[in-house]
Every structure is written in structure tokens, then in C-alpha cells.
Scaffold this motif. Structure first.
Motif: not given
Length: 260
Positions: A65-87
Motif C-alpha cells: 500500500r500503495p501498489l507500485k508498478y515496475k516496467a519490464i525491460h524493453p529488450t525482454t518484451i521485444i525478444n519475447d514478442e519476436k519469438e511469438k511472432l516468428i513462431e
């Protein structure tokens, strides 16, 4: 900024979600009101938006309290999305190729080419399995494992379908000998008749006088050994052509049979 928002939208984010993720990257960690302010998002919407980002894997939530939000590193996001897209693209390609090769019969064009040994055999099997009255085949040569694939298909259709074959006694593929006549006679199918003859190095399969599938390939050496990678199939649905070839086949078959 607009280009960046549009890019994130392509990854499945809404406009507000994209704005919130971009804003959170500026401060790395923050409370909901801070993220709403830096992202220019109404505070009444920010919790739902952040919940959506959490579910999509773009932010982590620190409980408290209160909730805190942390951004996932952009490289992690992009790499994950690349793998999903390629698959996804690979799966789409494979499914489309399967549909293309499997459902050629639905195409309105009456003639088309089929390449590769596997696709040729697959198409022949499909034609055989659709036959309802009769199958006539001139076999100048067989590709590797093609005879076994044909026999398996013959065994899966009704015994009411008449199968008549005129074939060269033997052929060679990559210098390996194939006893064509012996192969089919061993099947002992009571609806199959096969007669030996001297034929050109080609193959014609006609189903119900409606579809004609021809196979052609380069051959080499004294044994006329087939080079399988050069094989090309021609699938034809011109009714007049199919009927004409079938008529000539029956005539030749009966002539050869009478000479035995």
C-alpha cells in the motif's frame, strides 16, 4: 512518440496501454497516480490500464500500500514478442502449405504443377482415395516408396473400384531396382489387374475419367535411372482430356490382355 505508440499497438497494446508503458519506462517504477500523470492518462482509467499491462506481461506489480508498478525491460518484451511472432509466422506458413498441397482439388484452375517427390506421392494418394468407380494407371517408373503408398491407398478404398495398371516390369531410381509388376501382384487385391508392357518413362493416373495426374522426371545412364529431385507432377481436370486418355488406356489394356 506517435510512431512508438503505433509500434506497441502492433504488439497488442491499446493506445492508453502503450502510453502508460512508455511513461513507466521514464520512471522505471511508480505508483498509479504518477504513471497517470506522466502518461497523460485519466486517473479514473489508470488501474484498469495497468492491470491490462500486467496481464500482457509488460509490467510487474509490487504488492503493498500503495501498489507500485515496475516496467519490464524493453529488450525482454521485444525478444519475447519476436519469438511469438516468428513462431506464429512459422505455424501459419506450415498450415497454409498443408492447405495448399492438400486441398488443390478445390482450386478452380483445371491444370497445375506439383513439385517434390513427397508432394507428388501425397497428391496421387489423395486422388486414389477419392475414386469411386475406376482407376487406370500407366506406370513407366515409380518414385521411392511410391508403390507402397499406392498399395496402402488401394487397400483403403472400396473393392468396387476397378484398378487397372499397365506398367514397365522394372525401373531404377538412384540406380536402385524396383520390380513394379511383382510389387503390385503381391498385393493380391481382387479388384486390381496389372499387365506388363514397354512404356515411356512417365506415369499417368486417371481417376473416374475426371482427373488425370501425370508425373515426369529426368533419368540418366544405361538403366534410365530416375533422378527423383527432378520429378514434376501435372494435375489435370479437363474432362475431355481425362476421358480421351482413359479411352485409349482401356483399348490398349484389352489388347495386351488378349495377347496374354
Amino acid at each position: 512518440m506517435e510512431k512508438l505508440i503505433n509500434s506497441l499497438k502492433k504488439l497488442g497494446l491499446s493506445r492508453y496501454e502503450a502510453q502508460a508503458y512508455i511513461g513507466l519506462n521514464e520512471i522505471i517504477t511508480g505508483q498509479a497516480n504518477e504513471i497517470a500523470e506522466i502518461s497523460s492518462i485519466p486517473r479514473s482509467r489508470i488501474y484498469d490500464i495497468l492491470k491490462g499491462l500486467e496481464e500482457k506481461g509488460f509490467v510487474e506489480v509490487e504488492r503493498g500500500r500503495p501498489l507500485k508498478y515496475k516496467a519490464i525491460h524493453p529488450t525482454t518484451i521485444i525478444n519475447d514478442e519476436k519469438e511469438k511472432l516468428i513462431e506464429e509466422l512459422n505455424n501459419t506458413e506450415n498450415k497454409l502449405k498443408e492447405i495448399y498441397n492438400k486441398d488443390l482439388s478445390e482450386i478452380q484452375a483445371p491444370v497445375w504443377l506439383i513439385h517434390s517427390q513427397d508432394n507428388i506421392i501425397k497428391r496421387e494418394v489423395e486422388i486414389i482415395k477419392k475414386s469411386r468407380r475406376k482407376i487406370t494407371i500407366r506406370i513407366g517408373f515409380l518414385l521411392e516408396d511410391e508403390g507402397r503408398a499406392m498399395l496402402k491407398a488401394f487397400n483403403e478404398i472400396s473393392r468396387d473400384v476397378e484398378i487397372r495398371i499397365i506398367a514397365n516390369p522394372i525401373c531404377y531410381i538412384n540406380d536402385k531396382k524396383i520390380d513394379i509388376i511383382d510389387l503390385f501382384k503381391k498385393s493380391r487385391l481382387n479388384n486390381l489387374e496389372i499387365i506388363a508392357a514397354e512404356l515411356p518413362m512417365m506415369k499417368l493416373l486417371i481417376s473416374d475419367e475426371k482427373e488425370l495426374f501425370g508425373t515426369f522426371a529426368h533419368f540418366t545412364g544405361e538403366k534410365d535411372s530416375i533422378i527423383p529431385e527432378t520429378a514434376v507432377g501435372v494435375d489435370n481436370k479437363y474432362k475431355d482430356i481425362c476421358q480421351n486418355f482413359d479411352k485409349h488406356f482401356i483399348k490398349q489394356f484389352e489388347q495386351l490382355k488378349s495377347m496374354k
